[in-house]
Scaffold this motif. Structure first.
Motif, PDB file in Angstrom:
ATOM      1  N   ARG A  67       0.803  -1.218   0.000  1.00 16.38           N
ATOM      2  CA  ARG A  67       0.000   0.000   0.000  1.00 16.38           C
ATOM      3  C   ARG A  67       0.839   1.274   0.000  1.00 16.38           C
ATOM      4  O   ARG A  67       0.298   2.348  -0.199  1.00 16.38           O
ATOM      5  CB  ARG A  67      -0.926   0.003   1.225  1.00 16.38           C
ATOM      6  N   ARG A  68       2.137   1.153   0.241  1.00 17.41           N
ATOM      7  CA  ARG A  68       3.016   2.326   0.295  1.00 17.41           C
ATOM      8  C   ARG A  68       4.085   2.219  -0.774  1.00 17.41           C
ATOM      9  O   ARG A  68       5.263   2.060  -0.491  1.00 17.41           O
ATOM     10  CB  ARG A  68       3.647   2.445   1.684  1.00 17.41           C
ATOM     11  N   LYS A  69       3.654   2.333  -2.013  1.00 17.11           N
ATOM     12  CA  LYS A  69       4.592   2.216  -3.133  1.00 17.11           C
ATOM     13  C   LYS A  69       5.557   3.397  -3.192  1.00 17.11           C
ATOM     14  O   LYS A  69       6.577   3.319  -3.878  1.00 17.11           O
ATOM     15  CB  LYS A  69       3.811   2.086  -4.447  1.00 17.11           C
ATOM     16  N   ASP A  70       5.244   4.480  -2.492  1.00 21.45           N
ATOM     17  CA  ASP A  70       6.145   5.620  -2.474  1.00 21.45           C
ATOM     18  C   ASP A  70       7.429   5.323  -1.703  1.00 21.45           C
ATOM     19  O   ASP A  70       8.415   6.068  -1.827  1.00 21.45           O
ATOM     20  CB  ASP A  70       5.448   6.831  -1.852  1.00 21.45           C
ATOM     21  N   LEU A  71       7.446   4.244  -0.925  1.00 21.56           N
ATOM     22  CA  LEU A  71       8.641   3.877  -0.183  1.00 21.56           C
ATOM     23  C   LEU A  71       9.572   2.973  -0.983  1.00 21.56           C
ATOM     24  O   LEU A  71      10.698   2.724  -0.562  1.00 21.56           O
ATOM     25  CB  LEU A  71       8.263   3.167   1.116  1.00 21.56           C
ATOM     26  N   LEU A  72       9.105   2.492  -2.127  1.00 21.64           N
ATOM     27  CA  LEU A  72       9.860   1.492  -2.877  1.00 21.64           C
ATOM     28  C   LEU A  72      10.816   2.133  -3.873  1.00 21.64           C
ATOM     29  O   LEU A  72      10.640   3.281  -4.284  1.00 21.64           O
ATOM     30  CB  LEU A  72       8.893   0.569  -3.612  1.00 21.64           C
ATOM     31  N   ARG A  73      11.800   1.372  -4.264  1.00 17.68           N
ATOM     32  CA  ARG A  73      12.741   1.824  -5.277  1.00 17.68           C
ATOM     33  C   ARG A  73      12.059   1.854  -6.647  1.00 17.68           C
ATOM     34  O   ARG A  73      11.111   1.116  -6.896  1.00 17.68           O
ATOM     35  CB  ARG A  73      13.954   0.890  -5.340  1.00 17.68           C
ATOM     36  N   GLU A  74      12.574   2.698  -7.498  1.00 19.72           N
ATOM     37  CA  GLU A  74      12.061   2.764  -8.858  1.00 19.72           C
ATOM     38  C   GLU A  74      12.366   1.457  -9.578  1.00 19.72           C
ATOM     39  O   GLU A  74      13.474   0.939  -9.511  1.00 19.72           O
ATOM     40  CB  GLU A  74      12.683   3.941  -9.598  1.00 19.72           C
ATOM     41  N   GLY A  75      11.383   0.930 -10.272  1.00 19.09           N
ATOM     42  CA  GLY A  75      11.565  -0.306 -11.004  1.00 19.09           C
ATOM     43  C   GLY A  75      11.077  -1.547 -10.295  1.00 19.09           C
ATOM     44  O   GLY A  75      11.084  -2.626 -10.879  1.00 19.09           O
ATOM     45  N   VAL A  76      10.663  -1.414  -9.024  1.00 18.21           N
ATOM     46  CA  VAL A  76      10.133  -2.578  -8.313  1.00 18.21           C
ATOM     47  C   VAL A  76       8.772  -2.951  -8.896  1.00 18.21           C
ATOM     48  O   VAL A  76       7.912  -2.085  -9.091  1.00 18.21           O
ATOM     49  CB  VAL A  76      10.000  -2.287  -6.804  1.00 18.21           C
ATOM     50  N   SER A  77       8.591  -4.204  -9.181  1.00 19.59           N
ATOM     51  CA  SER A  77       7.336  -4.673  -9.759  1.00 19.59           C
ATOM     52  C   SER A  77       6.165  -4.353  -8.831  1.00 19.59           C
ATOM     53  O   SER A  77       6.243  -4.574  -7.621  1.00 19.59           O
ATOM     54  CB  SER A  77       7.405  -6.184 -10.005  1.00 19.59           C
ATOM     55  N   GLU A  78       5.092  -3.821  -9.404  1.00 16.87           N
ATOM     56  CA  GLU A  78       3.920  -3.467  -8.604  1.00 16.87           C
ATOM     57  C   GLU A  78       3.258  -4.691  -7.979  1.00 16.87           C
ATOM     58  O   GLU A  78       2.577  -4.578  -6.972  1.00 16.87           O
ATOM     59  CB  GLU A  78       2.908  -2.711  -9.474  1.00 16.87           C
ATOM     60  N   GLY A  79       3.478  -5.850  -8.575  1.00 13.23           N
ATOM     61  CA  GLY A  79       2.841  -7.041  -8.046  1.00 13.23           C
ATOM     62  C   GLY A  79       3.696  -7.830  -7.075  1.00 13.23           C
ATOM     63  O   GLY A  79       3.240  -8.865  -6.563  1.00 13.23           O
ATOM     64  N   HIS A  80       4.925  -7.360  -6.798  1.00 12.93           N
ATOM     65  CA  HIS A  80       5.821  -8.151  -5.960  1.00 12.93           C
ATOM     66  C   HIS A  80       5.299  -8.303  -4.538  1.00 12.93           C
ATOM     67  O   HIS A  80       5.116  -9.426  -4.047  1.00 12.93           O
ATOM     68  CB  HIS A  80       7.215  -7.527  -5.939  1.00 12.93           C
ATOM     69  N   PHE A  81       5.069  -7.196  -3.844  1.00 17.46           N
ATOM     70  CA  PHE A  81       4.666  -7.290  -2.444  1.00 17.46           C
ATOM     71  C   PHE A  81       3.234  -7.810  -2.269  1.00 17.46           C
ATOM     72  O   PHE A  81       2.970  -8.520  -1.295  1.00 17.46           O
ATOM     73  CB  PHE A  81       4.869  -5.948  -1.742  1.00 17.46           C
ATOM     74  N   PRO A  82       2.293  -7.496  -3.171  1.00 17.22           N
ATOM     75  CA  PRO A  82       1.000  -8.195  -3.075  1.00 17.22           C
ATOM     76  C   PRO A  82       1.128  -9.706  -3.200  1.00 17.22           C
ATOM     77  O   PRO A  82       0.436 -10.457  -2.511  1.00 17.22           O
ATOM     78  CB  PRO A  82       0.203  -7.591  -4.239  1.00 17.22           C
ATOM     79  N   ALA A  83       2.049 -10.172  -4.075  1.00 15.58           N
ATOM     80  CA  ALA A  83       2.262 -11.617  -4.212  1.00 15.58           C
ATOM     81  C   ALA A  83       2.877 -12.193  -2.939  1.00 15.58           C
ATOM     82  O   ALA A  83       2.496 -13.294  -2.491  1.00 15.58           O
ATOM     83  CB  ALA A  83       3.152 -11.904  -5.417  1.00 15.58           C
ATOM     84  N   GLU A  84       3.811 -11.473  -2.334  1.00 12.39           N
ATOM     85  CA  GLU A  84       4.414 -11.937  -1.088  1.00 12.39           C
ATOM     86  C   GLU A  84       3.400 -11.925   0.051  1.00 12.39           C
ATOM     87  O   GLU A  84       3.475 -12.743   0.975  1.00 12.39           O
ATOM     88  CB  GLU A  84       5.615 -11.068  -0.730  1.00 12.39           C
ATOM     89  N   ARG A  85       2.453 -11.008  -0.006  1.00  6.25           N
ATOM     90  CA  ARG A  85       1.383 -10.986   0.993  1.00  6.25           C
ATOM     91  C   ARG A  85       0.556 -12.268   0.916  1.00  6.25           C
ATOM     92  O   ARG A  85       0.198 -12.849   1.949  1.00  6.25           O
ATOM     93  CB  ARG A  85       0.508  -9.753   0.759  1.00  6.25           C
ATOM     94  N   VAL A  86       0.261 -12.715  -0.300  1.00  4.16           N
ATOM     95  CA  VAL A  86      -0.468 -13.974  -0.474  1.00  4.16           C
ATOM     96  C   VAL A  86       0.361 -15.141   0.046  1.00  4.16           C
ATOM     97  O   VAL A  86      -0.160 -16.049   0.714  1.00  4.16           O
ATOM     98  CB  VAL A  86      -0.836 -14.183  -1.956  1.00  4.16           C
ATOM     99  N   ARG A  87       1.670 -15.132  -0.236  1.00  2.00           N
ATOM    100  CA  ARG A  87       2.562 -16.182   0.246  1.00  2.00           C
ATOM    101  C   ARG A  87       2.519 -16.253   1.778  1.00  2.00           C
ATOM    102  O   ARG A  87       2.479 -17.349   2.370  1.00  2.00           O
ATOM    103  CB  ARG A  87       3.979 -15.928  -0.239  1.00  2.00           C
ATOM    104  N   ALA A  88       2.561 -15.098   2.425  1.00  2.00           N
ATOM    105  CA  ALA A  88       2.526 -15.079   3.891  1.00  2.00           C
ATOM    106  C   ALA A  88       1.198 -15.609   4.416  1.00  2.00           C
ATOM    107  O   ALA A  88       1.156 -16.320   5.428  1.00  2.00           O
ATOM    108  CB  ALA A  88       2.773 -13.660   4.398  1.00  2.00           C
ATOM    109  N   LEU A  89       0.105 -15.271   3.759  1.00  2.00           N
ATOM    110  CA  LEU A  89      -1.209 -15.766   4.180  1.00  2.00           C
ATOM    111  C   LEU A  89      -1.280 -17.284   4.057  1.00  2.00           C
ATOM    112  O   LEU A  89      -1.804 -17.971   4.948  1.00  2.00           O
ATOM    113  CB  LEU A  89      -2.304 -15.107   3.342  1.00  2.00           C
ATOM    114  N   VAL A  90      -0.736 -17.808   2.965  1.00  2.00           N
ATOM    115  CA  VAL A  90      -0.681 -19.259   2.795  1.00  2.00           C
ATOM    116  C   VAL A  90       0.158 -19.886   3.911  1.00  2.00           C
ATOM    117  O   VAL A  90      -0.174 -20.957   4.440  1.00  2.00           O
ATOM    118  CB  VAL A  90      -0.119 -19.622   1.410  1.00  2.00           C
ATOM    119  N   GLY A  91       1.247 -19.221   4.284  1.00  2.00           N
ATOM    120  CA  GLY A  91       2.077 -19.725   5.374  1.00  2.00           C
ATOM    121  C   GLY A  91       1.321 -19.812   6.685  1.00  2.00           C
ATOM    122  O   GLY A  91       1.485 -20.773   7.447  1.00  2.00           O
ATOM    123  N   VAL A  92       0.499 -18.815   6.983  1.00  2.00           N
ATOM    124  CA  VAL A  92      -0.325 -18.858   8.203  1.00  2.00           C
ATOM    125  C   VAL A  92      -1.211 -20.095   8.195  1.00  2.00           C
ATOM    126  O   VAL A  92      -1.281 -20.851   9.185  1.00  2.00           O
ATOM    127  CB  VAL A  92      -1.180 -17.578   8.319  1.00  2.00           C
TER     128      VAL A  92
END
Length: 249
Positions: free
Chosen positions: A168-193
């Motif tokens: 939700r805070r893409k303004d903190l990310l480096r330029e060029g970071v994929s917009e779907g990276h952290f949402p995908a990692e969020r799903v990974r973490a939910l699956v881990g739970v």
């Protein structure tokens, strides 16, 4: 804050009026580079991974029984290796995440502290599992494995919070970071739970060894979290070199 930004946008868009400069003091003390957060996190993780070895002790055995005493402590060695690998995966994922972060704010510091808090709990369930396995009590082993899985699920919850904040805070990310990276990692973490809760239930209701094996297998689930590419293919720019006619190169 939203109302102030709206007013600034309206004023900046009015013809003939100069754009309003950004607020000079709103982010003072709340935004910084990531160097201090990374250094602090590395120090905490180093302490955690060192504390894991504290539970490994010299066996109290009569003379001539040292070898058998060391071998009887194999559950402690197994628990140490499992938790060491877990903390190592946390460090690698933490490093991979912060490689994609340009600057930190107060909210990111709090979710990072949540990750460190849950990781710091690992030495305790490691000692509990080690003791339970060495005492050979089936009920205690069920409780110990379920407790370890509970801490694993809590650690995944902290990563879920961390990735949700960054998605939700893409303004903190480096330029060029994929917009779907952290949402995908969020799903990974939910699956881990979900998987850790399942491992705890299996360990408590079915067999402690089965639950422990599921928990160990989850290391692979977390291992790839920090290793995927950070740059979106849509943002890769190819620069063409235009040469004048007749240039022999």
């Amino acid at each position: 804050m939203l109302f102030v930004r709206l007013i600034e946008a309206v004023i900046a868009g009015v013809g003939g009026l100069p754009p309003v400069v950004s607020r000079p003091t709103d982010d003072l003390g709340t935004r910084s580079d990531t160097s201090r957060a990374i250094a602090f996190s590395d120090a905490v993780l180093a302490i955690i991974i060192t504390l894991l070895v504290v539970d490994l002790r010299v066996p109290e055995v009569p003379p001539g029984r040292l070898l058998s005493g060391l071998l009887e402590q194999w559950p402690g060695y197994a628990a140490y290796l499992a938790s060491y690998a877990y903390v190592a995966v946390v460090w690698l994922n933490h490093k991979g995440a912060f490689n994609r972060i340009r600057e930190s704010d107060r909210g990111l510091h709090w979710v990072n502290l949540f990750v460190l808090f849950t990781t710091a709990l690992l030495p305790f369930p490691t000692a509990v599992v080690s003791d339970a396995l060495q005492e050979h009590d089936q009920q205690d082993q069920r409780v110990a494995v379920a407790f370890y899985a509970l801490i694993g699920a809590l650690l995944c919850v902290s990563w879920l919070t961390f990735f949700h904040y960054l998605s939700r805070r893409k303004d903190l990310l480096r330029e060029g970071v994929s917009e779907g990276h952290f949402p995908a990692e969020r799903v990974r973490a939910l699956v881990g739970v979900i998987l850790y809760v399942a491992a705890g239930l299996i360990g408590y209701l079915v067999a402690p060894l089965a639950g422990a094996l599921v928990g160990i297998a989850l290391r692979h689930h977390h291992r790839a979290a920090g290793g995927r590419t950070a740059v979106s293919p849509r943002r890769v720019r190819v620069t063409a070199v235009i040469r004048p006619k007749g240039d022999p190169r």
